[in-house]
Design a protein around this motif. Structure first.
Motif, PDB file in Angstrom:
ATOM      1  N   GLY A  59      62.867  22.909   5.821  1.00 14.73           N
ATOM      2  CA  GLY A  59      64.394  23.082   5.928  1.00 14.73           C
ATOM      3  C   GLY A  59      64.697  21.883   6.841  1.00 14.73           C
ATOM      4  N   GLU A  60      64.011  21.828   7.857  1.00 11.48           N
ATOM      5  CA  GLU A  60      64.247  20.611   8.757  1.00 11.48           C
ATOM      6  C   GLU A  60      64.030  19.291   8.200  1.00 11.48           C
ATOM      7  OE1 GLU A  60      61.403  21.193  12.203  1.00 11.48           O
ATOM      8  OE2 GLU A  60      62.094  19.640  13.189  1.00 11.48           O
ATOM      9  N   ALA A  61      63.058  19.230   7.305  1.00 10.06           N
ATOM     10  CA  ALA A  61      62.625  18.183   6.616  1.00 10.06           C
ATOM     11  C   ALA A  61      63.780  17.549   5.569  1.00 10.06           C
ATOM     12  CB  ALA A  61      61.518  18.180   5.380  1.00 10.06           C
ATOM     13  N   PHE A  62      64.561  18.727   4.812  1.00  7.42           N
ATOM     14  CA  PHE A  62      65.415  18.571   3.789  1.00  7.42           C
ATOM     15  C   PHE A  62      66.772  17.850   4.705  1.00  7.42           C
ATOM     16  CE2 PHE A  62      63.612  21.274   0.639  1.00  7.42           C
ATOM     17  CZ  PHE A  62      64.244  20.711  -0.410  1.00  7.42           C
ATOM     18  N   ASP A  63      66.923  18.418   5.880  1.00  2.00           N
ATOM     19  CA  ASP A  63      68.073  18.066   6.691  1.00  2.00           C
ATOM     20  C   ASP A  63      68.010  16.453   7.205  1.00  2.00           C
ATOM     21  OD1 ASP A  63      69.168  20.610   6.127  1.00  2.00           O
ATOM     22  OD2 ASP A  63      68.419  21.436   8.174  1.00  2.00           O
ATOM     23  N   LYS A  64      66.789  16.323   7.594  1.00  2.00           N
ATOM     24  CA  LYS A  64      66.503  15.000   8.233  1.00  2.00           C
ATOM     25  C   LYS A  64      66.731  13.788   6.977  1.00  2.00           C
ATOM     26  CE  LYS A  64      63.809  16.126  12.192  1.00  2.00           C
ATOM     27  NZ  LYS A  64      62.511  16.381  12.823  1.00  2.00           N
ATOM     28  N   VAL A  65      65.945  14.221   5.841  1.00  2.00           N
ATOM     29  CA  VAL A  65      66.162  13.118   4.841  1.00  2.00           C
ATOM     30  C   VAL A  65      67.514  13.309   4.277  1.00  2.00           C
ATOM     31  CG1 VAL A  65      65.294  12.915   2.330  1.00  2.00           C
ATOM     32  CG2 VAL A  65      63.528  13.548   3.977  1.00  2.00           C
ATOM     33  N   ALA A  66      68.212  14.211   4.382  1.00  2.00           N
ATOM     34  CA  ALA A  66      69.608  14.234   3.975  1.00  2.00           C
ATOM     35  C   ALA A  66      70.384  13.344   4.729  1.00  2.00           C
ATOM     36  CB  ALA A  66      70.142  15.447   3.970  1.00  2.00           C
ATOM     37  N   ALA A 103      78.191  25.589  10.957  1.00  2.00           N
ATOM     38  CA  ALA A 103      77.511  24.104  10.564  1.00  2.00           C
ATOM     39  C   ALA A 103      78.358  23.080  10.445  1.00  2.00           C
ATOM     40  CB  ALA A 103      77.143  24.575   8.934  1.00  2.00           C
ATOM     41  N   GLU A 104      79.894  23.178  10.211  1.00  2.00           N
ATOM     42  CA  GLU A 104      80.380  22.172  10.106  1.00  2.00           C
ATOM     43  C   GLU A 104      80.765  21.322  11.647  1.00  2.00           C
ATOM     44  OE1 GLU A 104      84.573  22.506   8.504  1.00  2.00           O
ATOM     45  OE2 GLU A 104      83.637  23.112   6.728  1.00  2.00           O
ATOM     46  N   MET A 105      80.754  22.168  12.742  1.00  2.38           N
ATOM     47  CA  MET A 105      80.822  21.681  13.968  1.00  2.38           C
ATOM     48  C   MET A 105      79.402  20.816  14.365  1.00  2.38           C
ATOM     49  SD  MET A 105      82.363  24.419  16.431  1.00  2.38           S
ATOM     50  CE  MET A 105      83.921  24.925  16.144  1.00  2.38           C
ATOM     51  N   HIS A 106      78.490  21.339  14.029  1.00  2.00           N
ATOM     52  CA  HIS A 106      76.887  20.752  14.213  1.00  2.00           C
ATOM     53  C   HIS A 106      76.762  19.513  13.356  1.00  2.00           C
ATOM     54  CE1 HIS A 106      75.674  23.970  16.976  1.00  2.00           C
ATOM     55  NE2 HIS A 106      76.112  24.875  16.374  1.00  2.00           N
ATOM     56  N   ALA A 107      77.643  19.448  12.434  1.00  4.74           N
ATOM     57  CA  ALA A 107      77.396  18.514  11.432  1.00  4.74           C
ATOM     58  C   ALA A 107      77.370  16.783  12.125  1.00  4.74           C
ATOM     59  CB  ALA A 107      78.523  18.454  10.348  1.00  4.74           C
ATOM     60  N   GLU A 108      78.307  16.703  13.004  1.00  3.75           N
ATOM     61  CA  GLU A 108      78.399  15.491  13.706  1.00  3.75           C
ATOM     62  C   GLU A 108      76.999  15.236  14.695  1.00  3.75           C
ATOM     63  OE1 GLU A 108      81.319  14.952  17.206  1.00  3.75           O
ATOM     64  OE2 GLU A 108      82.075  16.955  16.618  1.00  3.75           O
ATOM     65  N   PHE A 109      76.329  16.236  15.162  1.00  5.61           N
ATOM     66  CA  PHE A 109      75.166  16.187  15.688  1.00  5.61           C
ATOM     67  C   PHE A 109      74.052  15.475  14.603  1.00  5.61           C
ATOM     68  CE2 PHE A 109      77.965  18.605  18.419  1.00  5.61           C
ATOM     69  CZ  PHE A 109      77.897  17.777  19.677  1.00  5.61           C
ATOM     70  N   GLY A 110      74.006  15.946  13.518  1.00  6.19           N
ATOM     71  CA  GLY A 110      73.114  15.892  12.542  1.00  6.19           C
ATOM     72  C   GLY A 110      72.082  17.154  12.779  1.00  6.19           C
ATOM     73  N   GLY A 111      72.438  18.135  13.317  1.00  9.50           N
ATOM     74  CA  GLY A 111      71.403  19.089  13.406  1.00  9.50           C
ATOM     75  C   GLY A 111      72.131  20.198  14.542  1.00  9.50           C
ATOM     76  N   VAL A 112      71.503  21.320  14.752  1.00  5.28           N
ATOM     77  CA  VAL A 112      72.159  22.402  15.542  1.00  5.28           C
ATOM     78  C   VAL A 112      71.940  21.850  17.145  1.00  5.28           C
ATOM     79  CG1 VAL A 112      72.422  24.749  16.356  1.00  5.28           C
ATOM     80  CG2 VAL A 112      71.576  24.114  13.906  1.00  5.28           C
ATOM     81  N   PHE A 113      73.164  21.846  17.550  1.00  2.43           N
ATOM     82  CA  PHE A 113      73.041  21.540  19.219  1.00  2.43           C
ATOM     83  C   PHE A 113      73.212  22.891  20.020  1.00  2.43           C
ATOM     84  CE2 PHE A 113      75.372  19.663  22.751  1.00  2.43           C
ATOM     85  CZ  PHE A 113      74.341  18.655  23.088  1.00  2.43           C
ATOM     86  N   GLY A 147      64.974  26.495   8.127  1.00  6.29           N
ATOM     87  CA  GLY A 147      65.274  25.225   9.135  1.00  6.29           C
ATOM     88  C   GLY A 147      64.308  25.269  10.002  1.00  6.29           C
ATOM     89  N   GLY A 148      63.766  26.466  10.555  1.00  2.00           N
ATOM     90  CA  GLY A 148      62.579  26.389  11.525  1.00  2.00           C
ATOM     91  C   GLY A 148      61.280  26.690  11.300  1.00  2.00           C
ATOM     92  N   HIS A 149      61.068  27.472  10.196  1.00  2.00           N
ATOM     93  CA  HIS A 149      59.770  28.031   9.677  1.00  2.00           C
ATOM     94  C   HIS A 149      59.372  27.402   8.127  1.00  2.00           C
ATOM     95  CE1 HIS A 149      60.771  30.386  12.965  1.00  2.00           C
ATOM     96  NE2 HIS A 149      59.517  30.689  12.954  1.00  2.00           N
ATOM     97  N   THR A 150      58.189  27.416   8.023  1.00  2.00           N
ATOM     98  CA  THR A 150      57.322  27.413   6.760  1.00  2.00           C
ATOM     99  C   THR A 150      56.224  28.052   6.769  1.00  2.00           C
ATOM    100  OG1 THR A 150      58.540  25.129   6.560  1.00  2.00           O
ATOM    101  CG2 THR A 150      56.959  25.685   4.705  1.00  2.00           C
TER     102      THR A 150
END
Ligand code: KG4
Ligand code: ZN
Length: 400
Positions: free
Chosen positions: A179-186, A40-50, A153-156
């Protein structure tokens, strides 16, 4: 029955060895060894999973974690394994392939059959199990139908489990996953990835701040009344609820079990822009957005769950996936069901297994093997990554 499980669907590399036993209607899962490494920390700079970074990291970490796992076990434990189970989807295909290829290589080297597990089934089955000791989970007392709410993060999606391994999707998101919405709003609020836990923390702080204000307002009102002074205006000086406009509660009126979170996310985006952008937000505004957003998604989740329970008459309700760690959503669902559906048993996952891990993959695989749904003698002839593999789709095994 003993399996080695491998999980690489997203940004967690997980390996675990679990024993499973079936005694009557009770299944006991014992975690013999478990290794989990988050990127997670590595992907943090991309703001999501790369995806390509995830793939590279899984490739690098899998052999290291296997060594660590074997180091935790008795020598020659690999000989005691009955099978290898690996996540084949849904997830990021480049990431999934790393786990699948690794599983196949070990399977060939050790002469063990390899089976493909659906990641969402892993969330579902592991959420149904209760932690019984530090290293064991028990699964019993399941009455069907079971209604599962998978939020990650991928399903609801609402999954109706009519029996073991018999799934029907009752409703799902039409656009973003929760989860994606949580991540984008964050991200809009300047919070690091993954944003769900950060939003949740701020929302809680906002509730505490607002509750204090309400208490002091009530006290002040009481004093004024006692002293015979006229009641003045609202004595609140800081109310997070006043800092942002109310957000929409999407799909609430639609008579189905579907969700939509993209409008809600866009609504935050426009408000943040009108306030001068992420960098201009005050702490109070961030708290207010976090609370209002969490309240909005919780209201929608609770309302749709009510609808799904009315439709299905489920005996058991269970939530799974990373967002199932959210305490506000957990409490709201529990309260609604206790109040309105007292005959429905609620199962909430252990916090340690809400996020992606290999224990859940082992548990789902073991259920198939223990219940005789899969046979060690007829493993699938080939396993491929399926990025969008629905838990309700025909399972790709045994293929032979
Ligand atoms: O199931 P998961 O670990 O990975 C996927 O399969 O997607 O879910 C990850 C998601 C992320 O979007 C993360 O922000 C969210 O779960 N999440 C939360 C919380 N903890 C993790 N969302 C809201 N509140 C939380 N406490
Ligand atoms: Zn997941």
């Amino acid at each position: 029955m003993r399996v080695l499980a491998i999980e690489t669907s997203c940004d967690e590399t997980g390996l675990a060895v679990l024993d499973g036993t079936l005694e009557g209607n009770k299944t006991v899962f014992t975690v013999v060894a478990n290794q989990l490494l988050s990127q997670a920390e590595m992907h943090a700079e991309f703001g999501g999973v790369f995806p390509n970074l995830a793939k590279r990291e899984h490739l690098k970490n899998l052999p290291i974690l296997l060594q660590a796992l074997l180091g935790d076990l008795l020598p020659d434990t690999e000989q005691s394994l009955d099978a290898i189970v690996v996540t084949a989807g849904p997830g990021l295909e480049p990431a999934l392939w790393t786990g699948i290829e690794f599983a196949k290589r070990i399977g060939t080297a050790w002469g063990k059959p390899v089976f493909a597990v659906n990641h969402m089934e892993g969330h579902l089955v592991s959420s149904l199990a209760n932690k019984t000791t530090e290293h064991a989970f028990g699964l019993e007392g399941i009455e069907f139908p079971v209604l599962g709410l998978l939020i990650s993060g991928g399903h609801t999606e609402f999954v109706l489990m009519k029996d073991w391994f018999s799934y029907e999707i009752l409703g799902q998101t039409l656009d973003d996953a929760i989860g994606e919405a949580f991540d984008k709003v964050a991200r809009m609020l300047g919070l690091p990835y993954p944003g769900g836990p950060h939003i949740s923390k701020l929302a809680e702080q906002a509730r505490v701040a607002d509750a204090k204000i309400e208490v002091s307002a009530a006290k002040q009102k009481g004093m004024e009344q006692k002293s015979g002074l006229p009641e003045e205006g609202d004595p609140r000086t800081f109310d997070t609820g006043l800092s942002v406009k109310r957000l929409p509660r999407p799909m609430l009126q639609m008579p189905n079990c579907d969700f939509s979170f993209s409008g809600l996310k866009t609504s935050v985006l426009y408000q943040v822009r009108d306030l001068g952008g992420t960098d201009s937000l005050t702490n109070e505004q961030k708290l207010a957005f976090a609370r209002e957003f969490e309240d909005a998604v919780t209201e929608v989740i609770v309302s749709k769950t009510r609808r799904a329970l009315e439709q299905t008459d489920a005996k058991v309700f269970v939530i799974g996936g990373g967002v199932a760690a959210n305490s506000h959503i957990r409490m709201a669902l529990q309260a609604m069901i206790a109040d309105e559906f007292p005959n429905t048993q609620v199962r909430l996952p252990e916090l340690s297994i809400t996020g992606d891990n290999a224990i859940m993959i082992a548990e789902a695989g073991l259920m198939h093997l223990l219940k005789g749904d899969w046979s060690l003698e007829t493993p699938p002839t080939d396993i491929a990554a399926k990025g969008t593999w629905s838990v309700a789709a025909a399972l790709p095994q045994p293929l032979s």
